[in-house]
Design a protein around this motif. Structure first.
Motif, PDB file in Angstrom:
ATOM      1  N   SER A 112     -18.785  12.270   3.064  1.00  0.00           N
ATOM      2  CA  SER A 112     -18.896  11.903   4.474  1.00  0.00           C
ATOM      3  C   SER A 112     -17.505  12.115   5.065  1.00  0.00           C
ATOM      4  O   SER A 112     -16.509  12.142   4.344  1.00  0.00           O
ATOM      5  N   VAL A 113     -17.443  12.287   6.372  1.00  0.00           N
ATOM      6  CA  VAL A 113     -16.153  12.486   7.034  1.00  0.00           C
ATOM      7  C   VAL A 113     -15.421  11.160   7.085  1.00  0.00           C
ATOM      8  O   VAL A 113     -15.930  10.166   7.604  1.00  0.00           O
ATOM      9  N   PHE A 114     -14.225  11.144   6.516  1.00  0.00           N
ATOM     10  CA  PHE A 114     -13.371   9.946   6.496  1.00  0.00           C
ATOM     11  C   PHE A 114     -12.439   9.944   7.694  1.00  0.00           C
ATOM     12  O   PHE A 114     -12.169   8.906   8.271  1.00  0.00           O
TER      13      PHE A 114
ATOM     14  N   LEU B 297       0.830  -1.198   0.000  1.00  0.00           N
ATOM     15  CA  LEU B 297       0.000   0.000   0.000  1.00  0.00           C
ATOM     16  C   LEU B 297       0.863   1.245   0.000  1.00  0.00           C
ATOM     17  O   LEU B 297       0.608   2.188  -0.739  1.00  0.00           O
ATOM     18  N   ALA B 298       1.881   1.248   0.841  1.00  0.00           N
ATOM     19  CA  ALA B 298       2.735   2.430   0.943  1.00  0.00           C
ATOM     20  C   ALA B 298       3.494   2.692  -0.347  1.00  0.00           C
ATOM     21  O   ALA B 298       3.773   3.826  -0.684  1.00  0.00           O
TER      22      ALA B 298
ATOM     23  N   GLU C 151      -9.139  -0.162   2.608  1.00  0.00           N
ATOM     24  CA  GLU C 151     -10.575  -0.410   2.776  1.00  0.00           C
ATOM     25  C   GLU C 151     -11.334  -0.465   1.449  1.00  0.00           C
ATOM     26  O   GLU C 151     -12.386  -1.076   1.372  1.00  0.00           O
ATOM     27  N   LYS C 152     -10.830   0.220   0.421  1.00  0.00           N
ATOM     28  CA  LYS C 152     -11.412   0.229  -0.922  1.00  0.00           C
ATOM     29  C   LYS C 152     -12.907   0.555  -0.960  1.00  0.00           C
ATOM     30  O   LYS C 152     -13.699  -0.191  -1.539  1.00  0.00           O
ATOM     31  N   PRO C 153     -13.307   1.684  -0.391  1.00  0.00           N
ATOM     32  CA  PRO C 153     -14.730   2.042  -0.472  1.00  0.00           C
ATOM     33  C   PRO C 153     -15.090   2.462  -1.895  1.00  0.00           C
ATOM     34  O   PRO C 153     -14.225   2.849  -2.687  1.00  0.00           O
TER      35      PRO C 153
ATOM     36  N   ALA D  68      -1.545   8.685   5.773  1.00  0.00           N
ATOM     37  CA  ALA D  68      -2.239   7.620   6.509  1.00  0.00           C
ATOM     38  C   ALA D  68      -3.680   7.460   6.029  1.00  0.00           C
ATOM     39  O   ALA D  68      -4.196   6.339   5.972  1.00  0.00           O
ATOM     40  N   ASP D  69      -4.322   8.559   5.659  1.00  0.00           N
ATOM     41  CA  ASP D  69      -5.688   8.480   5.131  1.00  0.00           C
ATOM     42  C   ASP D  69      -5.691   7.800   3.768  1.00  0.00           C
ATOM     43  O   ASP D  69      -6.587   7.011   3.458  1.00  0.00           O
ATOM     44  N   VAL D  70      -4.693   8.098   2.945  1.00  0.00           N
ATOM     45  CA  VAL D  70      -4.596   7.463   1.624  1.00  0.00           C
ATOM     46  C   VAL D  70      -4.340   5.968   1.795  1.00  0.00           C
ATOM     47  O   VAL D  70      -4.952   5.137   1.108  1.00  0.00           O
ATOM     48  N   GLN D  71      -3.471   5.605   2.727  1.00  0.00           N
ATOM     49  CA  GLN D  71      -3.203   4.189   2.979  1.00  0.00           C
ATOM     50  C   GLN D  71      -4.472   3.478   3.429  1.00  0.00           C
ATOM     51  O   GLN D  71      -4.773   2.369   2.964  1.00  0.00           O
TER      52      GLN D  71
END
Length: 143
Positions: free
Chosen positions: A138-140, A20-21, A99-101, A91-94
């Protein structure tokens, strides 16, 4: 046998985090914006493979990629099938990639002091928004 399973799942978990990183990020930014460069440094420091593309019309590029203008900031990035708008923490991008929403991507509208690339002696609280296909959010994450 349980110990072997635990070790294997731990190793696979570490490998998934590394993958992911190391994700490739294409950043579309103005050649004249210093804070965009600082955000790129933040993403690279967190292990992302970042390629920058200097563009004269960032809002035009944002529209072309598909991020609603209402969530605009000074740069737009593409990672996997997602768009990242503005000073979103790595960290939000990771987390997004893990989670792949179903979403267009993440946005930190404007340029909040204290966000990555906008470091400040007086940081302000801000939110990372999950931008959905219909343009709603929505707030992530809260920072």
């Amino acid at each position: 046998m349980k110990l072997q399973t635990l070790i294997l799942s731990s190793v696979l978990g570490l490998m998934a985090g590394t993958a992911l990183a190391g994700a490739s990020v294409d950043v579309y930014k103005s050649p004249y914006c210093g804070c965009c460069g600082k955000w790129v440094e933040h993403m690279r420091a967190q292990g992302f493979d970042v390629k920058t593309h200097d563009v004269e019309d960032v809002p035009g590029q944002r529209k072309k990629l598909g991020m609603p203008d209402a969530y605009g900031s000074c740069h737009t990035a593409k990672v996997g099938n997602y768009l990242i708008e503005g000073h979103v923490p790595a960290a939000d991008v990771q987390r997004l990639l893990k989670e792949k929403p179903k979403a267009v991507g993440l946005a930190v509208p404007s340029m909040p002091p204290g966000s990555p690339g906008m470091e400040s002696a007086k940081p302000m609280p801000y939110e990372t928004l999950l931008v959905k296909a219909d343009g709603s959010t929505s707030v992530f994450a809260r920072h």
